[in-house]
Scaffold this motif. Structure first.
Motif, PDB file in Angstrom:
ATOM      1  N   ASN A 233       0.809  -1.222   0.000  1.00 52.47           N
ATOM      2  CA  ASN A 233       0.000   0.000   0.000  1.00 52.47           C
ATOM      3  C   ASN A 233       0.842   1.272   0.000  1.00 52.47           C
ATOM      4  O   ASN A 233       0.311   2.361   0.150  1.00 52.47           O
ATOM      5  CB  ASN A 233      -0.927   0.027   1.228  1.00 52.47           C
ATOM      6  N   LYS A 234       2.143   1.143  -0.190  1.00 52.56           N
ATOM      7  CA  LYS A 234       3.010   2.316  -0.107  1.00 52.56           C
ATOM      8  C   LYS A 234       2.689   3.327  -1.208  1.00 52.56           C
ATOM      9  O   LYS A 234       2.747   4.532  -0.984  1.00 52.56           O
ATOM     10  CB  LYS A 234       4.476   1.884  -0.185  1.00 52.56           C
ATOM     11  N   GLU A 235       2.369   2.816  -2.401  1.00 54.21           N
ATOM     12  CA  GLU A 235       2.095   3.731  -3.512  1.00 54.21           C
ATOM     13  C   GLU A 235       0.859   4.568  -3.235  1.00 54.21           C
ATOM     14  O   GLU A 235       0.850   5.784  -3.467  1.00 54.21           O
ATOM     15  CB  GLU A 235       1.902   2.932  -4.803  1.00 54.21           C
ATOM     16  N   GLU A 236      -0.211   3.932  -2.718  1.00 55.07           N
ATOM     17  CA  GLU A 236      -1.441   4.664  -2.440  1.00 55.07           C
ATOM     18  C   GLU A 236      -1.223   5.709  -1.356  1.00 55.07           C
ATOM     19  O   GLU A 236      -1.689   6.852  -1.461  1.00 55.07           O
ATOM     20  CB  GLU A 236      -2.558   3.703  -2.019  1.00 55.07           C
ATOM     21  N   LEU A 237      -0.492   5.336  -0.295  1.00 55.53           N
ATOM     22  CA  LEU A 237      -0.245   6.283   0.791  1.00 55.53           C
ATOM     23  C   LEU A 237       0.649   7.425   0.336  1.00 55.53           C
ATOM     24  O   LEU A 237       0.441   8.586   0.708  1.00 55.53           O
ATOM     25  CB  LEU A 237       0.400   5.553   1.975  1.00 55.53           C
ATOM     26  N   ALA A 238       1.660   7.117  -0.488  1.00 52.64           N
ATOM     27  CA  ALA A 238       2.548   8.169  -0.981  1.00 52.64           C
ATOM     28  C   ALA A 238       1.788   9.148  -1.866  1.00 52.64           C
ATOM     29  O   ALA A 238       2.002  10.366  -1.800  1.00 52.64           O
ATOM     30  CB  ALA A 238       3.718   7.554  -1.753  1.00 52.64           C
ATOM     31  N   THR A 239       0.876   8.621  -2.690  1.00 51.62           N
ATOM     32  CA  THR A 239       0.075   9.486  -3.561  1.00 51.62           C
ATOM     33  C   THR A 239      -0.795  10.421  -2.742  1.00 51.62           C
ATOM     34  O   THR A 239      -0.914  11.614  -3.034  1.00 51.62           O
ATOM     35  CB  THR A 239      -0.806   8.639  -4.490  1.00 51.62           C
ATOM     36  N   LEU A 240      -1.411   9.886  -1.682  1.00 54.61           N
ATOM     37  CA  LEU A 240      -2.265  10.713  -0.828  1.00 54.61           C
ATOM     38  C   LEU A 240      -1.451  11.785  -0.114  1.00 54.61           C
ATOM     39  O   LEU A 240      -1.842  12.961  -0.073  1.00 54.61           O
ATOM     40  CB  LEU A 240      -2.988   9.823   0.186  1.00 54.61           C
ATOM     41  N   ALA A 241      -0.306  11.404   0.454  1.00 53.92           N
ATOM     42  CA  ALA A 241       0.525  12.373   1.174  1.00 53.92           C
ATOM     43  C   ALA A 241       1.008  13.478   0.238  1.00 53.92           C
ATOM     44  O   ALA A 241       1.017  14.656   0.598  1.00 53.92           O
ATOM     45  CB  ALA A 241       1.712  11.663   1.818  1.00 53.92           C
ATOM     46  N   GLU A 242       1.398  13.093  -0.986  1.00 56.11           N
ATOM     47  CA  GLU A 242       1.873  14.094  -1.947  1.00 56.11           C
ATOM     48  C   GLU A 242       0.749  15.035  -2.366  1.00 56.11           C
ATOM     49  O   GLU A 242       0.954  16.236  -2.536  1.00 56.11           O
ATOM     50  CB  GLU A 242       2.463  13.388  -3.166  1.00 56.11           C
ATOM     51  N   GLU A 269      -5.005  16.703   8.574  1.00 53.04           N
ATOM     52  CA  GLU A 269      -5.045  16.049   9.882  1.00 53.04           C
ATOM     53  C   GLU A 269      -5.528  14.611   9.778  1.00 53.04           C
ATOM     54  O   GLU A 269      -5.243  13.785  10.651  1.00 53.04           O
ATOM     55  CB  GLU A 269      -5.950  16.843  10.826  1.00 53.04           C
ATOM     56  N   ALA A 270      -6.275  14.281   8.716  1.00 49.03           N
ATOM     57  CA  ALA A 270      -6.785  12.923   8.538  1.00 49.03           C
ATOM     58  C   ALA A 270      -5.753  11.980   7.952  1.00 49.03           C
ATOM     59  O   ALA A 270      -5.915  10.760   8.028  1.00 49.03           O
ATOM     60  CB  ALA A 270      -8.027  12.936   7.651  1.00 49.03           C
ATOM     61  N   ALA A 271      -4.689  12.498   7.365  1.00 42.14           N
ATOM     62  CA  ALA A 271      -3.727  11.644   6.667  1.00 42.14           C
ATOM     63  C   ALA A 271      -3.043  10.667   7.617  1.00 42.14           C
ATOM     64  O   ALA A 271      -2.938   9.468   7.314  1.00 42.14           O
ATOM     65  CB  ALA A 271      -2.690  12.518   5.952  1.00 42.14           C
ATOM     66  N   ASP A 272      -2.565  11.144   8.760  1.00 40.14           N
ATOM     67  CA  ASP A 272      -1.851  10.261   9.690  1.00 40.14           C
ATOM     68  C   ASP A 272      -2.750   9.170  10.270  1.00 40.14           C
ATOM     69  O   ASP A 272      -2.351   7.994  10.289  1.00 40.14           O
ATOM     70  CB  ASP A 272      -1.220  11.084  10.812  1.00 40.14           C
ATOM     71  N   PRO A 273      -3.964   9.489  10.766  1.00 42.22           N
ATOM     72  CA  PRO A 273      -4.806   8.394  11.265  1.00 42.22           C
ATOM     73  C   PRO A 273      -5.224   7.402  10.177  1.00 42.22           C
ATOM     74  O   PRO A 273      -5.397   6.214  10.463  1.00 42.22           O
ATOM     75  CB  PRO A 273      -6.029   9.112  11.852  1.00 42.22           C
ATOM     76  N   ILE A 274      -5.370   7.843   8.932  1.00 43.43           N
ATOM     77  CA  ILE A 274      -5.664   6.898   7.849  1.00 43.43           C
ATOM     78  C   ILE A 274      -4.474   5.969   7.643  1.00 43.43           C
ATOM     79  O   ILE A 274      -4.633   4.751   7.433  1.00 43.43           O
ATOM     80  CB  ILE A 274      -6.012   7.652   6.560  1.00 43.43           C
ATOM     81  N   ASP A 275      -3.276   6.517   7.710  1.00 44.65           N
ATOM     82  CA  ASP A 275      -2.067   5.695   7.615  1.00 44.65           C
ATOM     83  C   ASP A 275      -2.044   4.663   8.737  1.00 44.65           C
ATOM     84  O   ASP A 275      -1.759   3.470   8.513  1.00 44.65           O
ATOM     85  CB  ASP A 275      -0.842   6.610   7.680  1.00 44.65           C
ATOM     86  N   ARG A 276      -2.353   5.093   9.963  1.00 46.24           N
ATOM     87  CA  ARG A 276      -2.373   4.149  11.092  1.00 46.24           C
ATOM     88  C   ARG A 276      -3.461   3.102  10.919  1.00 46.24           C
ATOM     89  O   ARG A 276      -3.270   1.926  11.262  1.00 46.24           O
ATOM     90  CB  ARG A 276      -2.581   4.913  12.406  1.00 46.24           C
ATOM     91  N   ALA A 277      -4.619   3.510  10.381  1.00 47.42           N
ATOM     92  CA  ALA A 277      -5.699   2.556  10.158  1.00 47.42           C
ATOM     93  C   ALA A 277      -5.270   1.464   9.185  1.00 47.42           C
ATOM     94  O   ALA A 277      -5.605   0.283   9.363  1.00 47.42           O
ATOM     95  CB  ALA A 277      -6.943   3.276   9.629  1.00 47.42           C
ATOM     96  N   MET A 278      -4.512   1.829   8.165  1.00 43.01           N
ATOM     97  CA  MET A 278      -4.044   0.837   7.210  1.00 43.01           C
ATOM     98  C   MET A 278      -3.038  -0.107   7.863  1.00 43.01           C
ATOM     99  O   MET A 278      -3.057  -1.328   7.615  1.00 43.01           O
ATOM    100  CB  MET A 278      -3.435   1.528   5.994  1.00 43.01           C
ATOM    101  N   SER A 364     -10.886   3.422  16.181  1.00 38.86           N
ATOM    102  CA  SER A 364     -10.410   4.643  16.827  1.00 38.86           C
ATOM    103  C   SER A 364      -9.670   5.532  15.826  1.00 38.86           C
ATOM    104  O   SER A 364      -9.846   6.759  15.802  1.00 38.86           O
ATOM    105  CB  SER A 364      -9.487   4.289  17.998  1.00 38.86           C
ATOM    106  N   ASP A 365      -8.854   4.910  14.977  1.00 39.90           N
ATOM    107  CA  ASP A 365      -8.152   5.675  13.942  1.00 39.90           C
ATOM    108  C   ASP A 365      -9.138   6.373  13.011  1.00 39.90           C
ATOM    109  O   ASP A 365      -8.939   7.535  12.635  1.00 39.90           O
ATOM    110  CB  ASP A 365      -7.254   4.755  13.117  1.00 39.90           C
ATOM    111  N   LEU A 366     -10.199   5.683  12.630  1.00 35.99           N
ATOM    112  CA  LEU A 366     -11.184   6.272  11.723  1.00 35.99           C
ATOM    113  C   LEU A 366     -11.931   7.421  12.395  1.00 35.99           C
ATOM    114  O   LEU A 366     -12.257   8.424  11.749  1.00 35.99           O
ATOM    115  CB  LEU A 366     -12.166   5.203  11.240  1.00 35.99           C
ATOM    116  N   LEU A 367     -12.199   7.282  13.681  1.00 36.54           N
ATOM    117  CA  LEU A 367     -12.851   8.381  14.405  1.00 36.54           C
ATOM    118  C   LEU A 367     -11.955   9.614  14.442  1.00 36.54           C
ATOM    119  O   LEU A 367     -12.421  10.745  14.258  1.00 36.54           O
ATOM    120  CB  LEU A 367     -13.205   7.928  15.820  1.00 36.54           C
TER     121      LEU A 367
END
Length: 411
Positions: A233-242, A269-278, A364-367
């Protein structure tokens, strides 16, 4: 032509089902690949138009207004600035200009002292790289200085006063690129983020669904395939962060997009908890594989809870895209935790208890991704899970039904 020989009477075609399954999987991969390529084209469409406009303007201004007979470097600088990682274009422009200045200085001095030729070119490039590295310059400056030195050495014999147009064109190209990005053709930052978030959130939801279905059927291979996909999932997360960086840059530089700053802050602010959720979902699916291998009990509420997590992710994506408060996503996250509480009360093994814990953590991450503070999210999770005093692995008493936990109201 090769024809398949007909089966003799009484024999069973043991390969037909496997071949049909493999063919269908290849067909599905072909459709998925085409879909991914079209998505990448849509993501890059705005950048391509910006680059084309910036290159054309840089050429026109350098050639018509400044009288440069060979306006090559302006368009190159404009495209180079736009090709930089989004969110770093202003910095890239400064680095590009510094690299050009260093390359022009080194190239001009050495050409004047040594002349031109193959060994002079090699020496100029070596000196440009070593001096910029010694000065602590970034990789972008090092590359730009070396490239500029190459152009100075190779083109100086046929072009008079190359150094001044080259330096001016660097300013011109970078400035026009920023002008196009910020004023003439600023992209809609929310649209950019929505497109970038879609693959990451779809991946998360789809693999949660696959894990839930695999648990119901006790299909270890299906759960393993979901785990393998989550690990890539690194490509999807990198695309979102960029995309978030680029959107914040656009909202900062472009007056037409200043009113979007508040919404972009929410996304950032949602990027980090989405990363943790994954990451937590990866642990959930990995323990689900072990759970099936060890033949531990799988209470019905366990896959139900995982499915609720998948639906919460989809709702979060939809409500973000619509610019709405993600109330439905929050409610579905708490439903997932409630089902996890029922599964725990029904009796689970060691790996099952880990799966239950990961449902809670992912919810919790999604919340938090939805805009809830971490402490408040944890309180809601505890309330939704309920009080479970039975030790892990101890089955429920015959005829005893666990009391469903009560989720708090969504305000």
């Amino acid at each position: 032509m090769v024809r398949r020989a007909p089966l003799r009477e009484g024999l069973v075609d043991v390969d037909g089902a496997r071949i049909a399954e493999a063919t269908e999987e290849l067909r599905h991969r072909g459709r998925a690949t085409l879909h991914d390529r079209l998505h990448r084209v849509r993501m890059a469409g705005g950048l391509a138009v910006q680059a084309g406009l910036a290159a054309g303007l840089a050429y026109l201004i350098s050639h018509k207004l400044l009288g440069n007979p060979q306006p090559v470097f302006g368009p190159i600088s404009a495209v180079g600035t736009l090709a930089a990682s989004v969110g770093q274009r202003f910095r890239r422009t400064v680095e590009l200009i510094l690299g050009v200045a260093i390359g022009v200085a080194i190239g001009d001095v050495l050409v004047y002292l040594l002349g031109t030729g193959a060994w002079q070119l090699g020496l100029v490039v070596t000196v440009a790289i070593l001096l910029t590295i010694f000065a602590g310059a970034s990789v972008a400056i090092v590359i730009q200085a070396a490239a500029t030195a190459v152009l100075i050495v190779t083109l100086s014999p046929s072009t008079e006063d190359l150094e001044i147009p080259r330096f001016i064109d660097a300013f011109l190209g970078g400035g026009i690129a920023l002008l196009v990005t910020a004023v003439l053709l600023p992209l809609n930052p929310l649209r950019v983020i929505n497109r970038a978030a879609r693959p990451a959130l779809d991946l998360l939801a789809d693999q949660l669904d696959a894990a839930a279905d695999g648990l119901r059927k006790r299909d270890r291979d299906a759960i393993q395939r979901a785990l393998d996909r989550m690990r890539n999932n690194k490509e999807e997360l990198a695309t979102l962060a960029e995309a978030i960086k680029g959107a914040k840059e656009t909202a900062t530089l472009s007056p037409a997009r200043w009113h979007r700053r508040g919404e972009l802050t929410h996304y950032a602010e949602a990027a980090d908890p989405i990363d943790r959720a994954m990451r937590n979902t990866g642990t959930l699916i990995r323990r689900s594989v072990t759970l099936v291998e060890d033949e531990e009990p799988v209470p019905d509420p366990m896959p139900d809870g995982i499915e609720h997590l998948a639906e919460a992710v989809r709702l979060l994506k939809q409500e973000f895209a619509a610019g709405q408060e993600p109330q439905k996503a929050r409610e579905r996250s708490l439903r997932a935790v409630s089902e996890a509480g029922r599964a725990y009360g029904a009796g689970v093994g060691f790996s099952g208890s880990v799966v239950v814990a990961q449902i809670r953590t992912t919810a919790s991450d999604l919340l938090v991704a939805s805009g809830i503070e971490q402490e408040e999210a944890n309180r809601w999770i505890r309330t939704a899970f309920g009080e479970q005093e039975r030790p892990v692995g101890e089955p429920a008493e015959p005829g005893e039904a666990p009391k469903p936990p009560t989720a708090p109201p969504i305000g």
